[in-house]
Design a protein around this motif. Structure first.
Motif, mmCIF file in Angstrom:
data_model
loop_
_atom_site.group_PDB
_atom_site.id
_atom_site.type_symbol
_atom_site.label_atom_id
_atom_site.label_comp_id
_atom_site.label_asym_id
_atom_site.label_seq_id
_atom_site.Cartn_x
_atom_site.Cartn_y
_atom_site.Cartn_z
ATOM 1 N N LYS A 264 0.867 -1.181 0.000
ATOM 2 C CA LYS A 264 0.000 0.000 0.000
ATOM 3 C C LYS A 264 0.902 1.227 0.000
ATOM 4 C CE LYS A 264 -3.535 -2.289 2.816
ATOM 5 N NZ LYS A 264 -4.235 -2.265 4.144
ATOM 6 N N LYS A 265 0.884 1.982 -1.086
ATOM 7 C CA LYS A 265 1.812 3.092 -1.218
ATOM 8 C C LYS A 265 1.576 4.124 -0.116
ATOM 9 C CE LYS A 265 4.117 5.635 -4.861
ATOM 10 N NZ LYS A 265 4.168 5.916 -6.311
ATOM 11 N N HIS A 266 2.667 4.570 0.516
ATOM 12 C CA HIS A 266 2.650 5.548 1.609
ATOM 13 C C HIS A 266 1.842 5.042 2.808
ATOM 14 C CE1 HIS A 266 4.539 8.212 -1.205
ATOM 15 N NE2 HIS A 266 3.475 8.299 -1.971
ATOM 16 N N ASP A 267 1.869 3.762 3.059
ATOM 17 C CA ASP A 267 1.117 3.165 4.162
ATOM 18 C C ASP A 267 1.448 3.884 5.471
ATOM 19 O OD1 ASP A 267 -0.184 1.546 5.989
ATOM 20 O OD2 ASP A 267 0.420 -0.321 5.030
ATOM 21 N N ALA A 268 0.408 4.351 6.167
ATOM 22 C CA ALA A 268 0.604 5.116 7.407
ATOM 23 C C ALA A 268 0.289 4.305 8.648
ATOM 24 C CB ALA A 268 -0.274 6.370 7.385
ATOM 25 N N SER A 269 -0.036 3.038 8.497
ATOM 26 C CA SER A 269 -0.347 2.215 9.666
ATOM 27 C C SER A 269 0.920 1.887 10.449
ATOM 28 C CB SER A 269 -1.030 0.923 9.219
ATOM 29 O OG SER A 269 -0.176 0.159 8.389
ATOM 30 N N PHE A 270 0.745 1.349 11.659
ATOM 31 C CA PHE A 270 1.932 1.010 12.444
ATOM 32 C C PHE A 270 2.786 0.017 11.653
ATOM 33 C CE2 PHE A 270 4.515 -1.220 15.499
ATOM 34 C CZ PHE A 270 4.963 -0.187 16.306
ATOM 35 N N PRO A 271 4.094 0.248 11.565
ATOM 36 C CA PRO A 271 4.951 -0.564 10.688
ATOM 37 C C PRO A 271 5.326 -1.924 11.276
ATOM 38 C CG PRO A 271 6.257 1.136 11.756
ATOM 39 C CD PRO A 271 4.826 1.399 12.149
ATOM 40 N N ARG A 272 4.334 -2.744 11.532
ATOM 41 C CA ARG A 272 4.606 -4.025 12.174
ATOM 42 C C ARG A 272 5.373 -4.980 11.262
ATOM 43 N NH1 ARG A 272 -0.957 -3.793 11.578
ATOM 44 N NH2 ARG A 272 -1.180 -3.250 13.776
ATOM 45 N N ASN A 273 5.094 -4.945 9.966
ATOM 46 C CA ASN A 273 5.829 -5.831 9.047
ATOM 47 C C ASN A 273 7.277 -5.373 8.882
ATOM 48 O OD1 ASN A 273 3.592 -7.657 7.897
ATOM 49 N ND2 ASN A 273 2.735 -5.602 7.650
ATOM 50 N N ALA A 274 7.457 -4.071 8.755
ATOM 51 C CA ALA A 274 8.820 -3.541 8.664
ATOM 52 C C ALA A 274 9.590 -3.837 9.942
ATOM 53 C CB ALA A 274 8.778 -2.041 8.400
ATOM 54 N N LEU A 275 8.908 -3.736 11.088
ATOM 55 C CA LEU A 275 9.556 -4.035 12.374
ATOM 56 C C LEU A 275 9.996 -5.489 12.428
ATOM 57 C CD1 LEU A 275 10.329 -3.342 15.289
ATOM 58 C CD2 LEU A 275 7.962 -3.849 15.942
ATOM 59 N N ARG A 276 9.132 -6.386 12.000
ATOM 60 C CA ARG A 276 9.479 -7.814 12.022
ATOM 61 C C ARG A 276 10.711 -8.082 11.164
ATOM 62 N NH1 ARG A 276 5.359 -9.548 9.426
ATOM 63 N NH2 ARG A 276 6.478 -9.691 7.443
ATOM 64 N N GLU A 277 10.732 -7.516 9.960
ATOM 65 C CA GLU A 277 11.853 -7.764 9.055
ATOM 66 C C GLU A 277 13.147 -7.146 9.577
ATOM 67 O OE1 GLU A 277 11.880 -9.649 6.402
ATOM 68 O OE2 GLU A 277 9.740 -10.127 6.451
ATOM 69 N N CYS A 278 13.044 -5.957 10.149
ATOM 70 C CA CYS A 278 14.254 -5.297 10.646
ATOM 71 C C CYS A 278 14.797 -5.989 11.898
ATOM 72 C CB CYS A 278 13.973 -3.820 10.914
ATOM 73 S SG CYS A 278 13.782 -2.834 9.403
ATOM 74 N N LEU A 279 13.921 -6.449 12.751
ATOM 75 C CA LEU A 279 14.373 -7.218 13.924
ATOM 76 C C LEU A 279 15.069 -8.506 13.486
ATOM 77 C CD1 LEU A 279 11.394 -6.788 16.428
ATOM 78 C CD2 LEU A 279 13.748 -5.983 16.752
ATOM 79 N N GLN A 280 14.536 -9.117 12.436
ATOM 80 C CA GLN A 280 15.176 -10.332 11.927
ATOM 81 C C GLN A 280 16.573 -10.027 11.398
ATOM 82 O OE1 GLN A 280 12.714 -12.626 9.264
ATOM 83 N NE2 GLN A 280 14.445 -13.741 8.409
ATOM 84 N N MET A 281 16.716 -8.885 10.701
ATOM 85 C CA MET A 281 18.035 -8.495 10.223
ATOM 86 C C MET A 281 18.990 -8.223 11.377
ATOM 87 S SD MET A 281 17.137 -5.956 7.037
ATOM 88 C CE MET A 281 18.872 -5.639 6.680
ATOM 89 N N ALA A 282 18.447 -7.704 12.478
ATOM 90 C CA ALA A 282 19.269 -7.410 13.651
ATOM 91 C C ALA A 282 19.491 -8.624 14.529
ATOM 92 C CB ALA A 282 18.615 -6.299 14.459
ATOM 93 N N ASP A 283 18.873 -9.762 14.153
ATOM 94 C CA ASP A 283 18.946 -10.984 14.963
ATOM 95 C C ASP A 283 18.541 -10.688 16.412
ATOM 96 O OD1 ASP A 283 19.348 -13.669 15.505
ATOM 97 O OD2 ASP A 283 21.483 -13.427 15.927
ATOM 98 N N ALA A 284 17.396 -10.025 16.556
ATOM 99 C CA ALA A 284 16.924 -9.600 17.878
ATOM 100 C C ALA A 284 15.412 -9.722 17.929
ATOM 101 C CB ALA A 284 17.343 -8.150 18.135
#
Length: 610
Positions: free
Chosen positions: A36-56
């Motif tokens: 969804k372009k310019h999605d303004a909802s809480f970034p839960r999917n981005a958070l999941r992916e970034c935490l995985q990259m951080a191994d945390a």
């Protein structure tokens, strides 16, 4: 070890960024995962992916920061509604329920979204503090002036200050409703484009017109002072009390009706685009001069949505007082997630900062990778026909032959870019020497307006041979436009006035990336920053004598840049792209099943046009 999460959410381009001991581990926007372009909802999917990259996981976080102060923003909304009452009742009625449900209770909402695992402190900073932080702290400068310009944060729309070592200090600001960003958005709206996403279309349209309305805009719409501060004449703007940017009074002033988004672009739209672009550049130049006079510093850092105006940035670099300018690649609200995280690390915790010559954000490739074997295997299992090319040289040679043969190639490598520019991680590539390539890619691949220009990626060592880049040969983030060198330009029929018709002529020996005004939005590519993309450009240069390719973002009109291998394959199959490369795997359109094309086209048709 200290792990910091920065969040930008609920307004525009929700994003997260994670720092580990002050270093960026990951950053991504929610739109890439929800599609969804310019999605303004809480970034839960981005958070999941970034935490995985951080191994945390969430429980490992030491600090969480939010990029603005909601109570200050609510104060501005209430004061504005009261000032314009009862005219603002409609927008007030639409906005307040969401504020009462979520935005006034952000600490509670953030903890809820984090799954109640996070028990520590949540830090809130002001919107323009997050912009300033995102501009200075990753920059290559020990000290620099800071200029942030956008639509509006809480109250501030423009601010300036100074960064030294591990501290930033904002000195002054311009407040809502007076906003250079909203002035530009008002003309975006008037010319029939969507606010908060169509501003770059207006910028691309500007060279086709003549700046006939500049004097009128300065006389009636904006009053600019010697110190670069300004005030808008609010009689002509309706964004304070309605869901529209302008109304009939603006139409009477300009002598034209607002363009309906479904109507053809008119000459007056081109002239208005040229005019507001010129006005914006003049105001930015005047502000920058004042900031330079106050700080006496040679370097400038910029962020905020207006800092994405690469034409204004290029002119500021050429004509302005600063010797060096660094612009945050994610200059809009998404970059606020990085900003608040760095603000916590340096300003709150007092951690030292050592300026890096390459910057602390050397590539802005900060999102999750898409070229893992498991990603490609999933495509094979769904029916994709792939060719594995294990050697880089073999891969480069194959792709170069495709490009030189007039083919359009999707290029997906490693981590995803953070910010709106494709920098060789999620790109669509073409041959810039082909005079037909711009129209081919606009119509058949990107599915967008014919006037839109394409950007070149060029080997850094050859950039000065093609473009007039002041102060050096490096522009790695595609944040500036530069003029094509005189020796590369081709004569055009000057009897044709500035128009889309004139734009169809070849303007240089790289016609597909040279705009009608002989400019281009340039990305320079070095082996140090982009080793695989560099390898491809190097091979293209060796085989063709041309050190540049067309590089546009891997998406079509109305959808965000692709995030995953599956996203890339769907976009590839739904368009007339000829080949797709994911890592070392090549897919040719002619070898793919017809069923994949049909299903991909159905999915893309469901996207709302931008």
């Amino acid at each position: 070890m200290t792990l910091i999460l920065g969040i930008s959410a609920f307004y525009h381009d929700s994003s997260v960024a994670i720092l580990r001991d002050g270093e960026v581990v990951a950053a991504a926007s929610e739109e890439r995962f929800t599609r969804k372009k310019h999605d303004a909802s809480f970034p839960r999917n981005a958070l999941r992916e970034c935490l995985q990259m951080a191994d945390a996981d969430v429980g490992d976080l030491d600090y969480v920061g939010f990029y603005e102060k909601p109570f200050l923003k609510f104060d501005r909304l209430l004061e504005t509604y009261l000032a314009y009452a009862p005219a603002g009742y409609g927008s007030f009625f639409r906005a307040i329920p969401r504020w009462l449900q979520t935005k006034l209770h952000l600490p509670r909402e953030i903890r809820k979204q984090l799954g109640k695992q996070y028990k520590r402190r949540i830090v809130f900073c002001e919107h323009h503090e997050s912009h300033a932080s995102s501009a200075f702290f990753p920059s290559p400068f020990d000290e620099a002036a800071i200029l942030t310009i956008d639509g509006v944060g809480e109250w501030a729309t423009t601010s300036w200050g100074v960064g030294r070592g591990n501290r930033i200090s904002l000195k002054n600001e311009i407040r809502f409703p007076h906003s250079l960003g909203l002035l530009y958005s008002a003309f975006t709206y008037f010319c029939g484009f969507r606010v908060n996403s169509g501003e770059y279309k207006l910028m691309g349209l500007a060279p086709y017109g003549e700046p006939k309305f500049v004097d009128l805009i300065f006389k009636h719409l904006i009053d600019v002072h010697d110190d670069g501060s300004y005030r808008l004449n609010m009689d002509y703007f309706s964004y304070c009390h309605s869901l529209r940017m302008t109304d009939r009074k603006m139409e009477r002033l300009l002598g034209a009706a607002r363009r309906n988004p479904n109507e053809p672009i008119r000459q007056v739209d081109m002239d208005l685009a040229a005019s507001i672009q010129r006005v914006t550049e003049e105001v930015v130049l005047r502000m920058a001069q004042y900031v330079f006079d106050q700080t006496k510093l040679d370097s400038l850092c910029m962020a905020g949505g207006v800092a994405l105006n690469c034409v204004a940035n290029g002119r500021l670099l050429r004509e302005g007082p600063f010797k060096q300018i660094w612009v945050q690649p994610a200059a809009g609200d998404a970059g606020g997630a990085l900003g608040v995280a760095w603000l916590i690390w340096h300003q709150l915790l007092g951690k030292p900062r050592v300026a890096n010559a390459l910057s602390a954000q050397p590539t802005s490739l900060l999102g999750p990778p898409a070229d893992r074997e498991v990603d490609v295997q999933a495509l094979r299992e769904s029916g994709a026909v792939t060719r594995h090319l294990p050697l880089d040289d073999e891969l480069y040679t194959t792709v170069v032959k495709l490009l030189a043969g007039g083919n359009v190639v999707g290029w997906v490598q490693g981590k995803m870019e953070f910010g709106p520019r494709a920098l060789g991680g999620r790109s669509i590539l073409g041959d810039p020497r082909n005079p037909e390539m711009q129209s081919i890619m606009n119509a058949k691949i990107k599915r967008r307006e014919s006037f839109r220009p394409f950007a070149p990626s060029i080997l850094e060592a050859h950039s000065q041979d093609y473009f007039e880049i002041p102060g050096g040969d490096s522009s790695p983030y595609m944040m500036f436009t530069f003029d094509v060198q005189e020796k590369r330009r081709l004569p055009v029929d000057q009897s044709i006035p500035p128009s889309i018709e004139r734009g169809r002529q070849s303007h240089s020996d790289l016609p597909a990336i040279t705009h009608v005004d002989y400019s281009a939005r340039v990305q320079t590519v070095s082996q140090q920053r982009h080793p695989r993309f560099y390898g491809l450009l190097r091979k293209f240069y060796e085989e063709t004598g041309c050190p540049a390719v067309i590089n546009t973002s891997f998406n079509v009109r109305g959808e965000p840049i692709v995030a995953t291998a599956a996203d890339a394959y769907r976009c590839f199959m739904a368009t007339e792209m000829d080949a797709l490369v994911i890592g070392n795997v090549l897919m040719l359109k002619t070898e793919q099943p017809e069923s994949a094309r049909q299903s991909s086209q159905r999915e893309l048709r469901e996207l709302e046009p931008d």
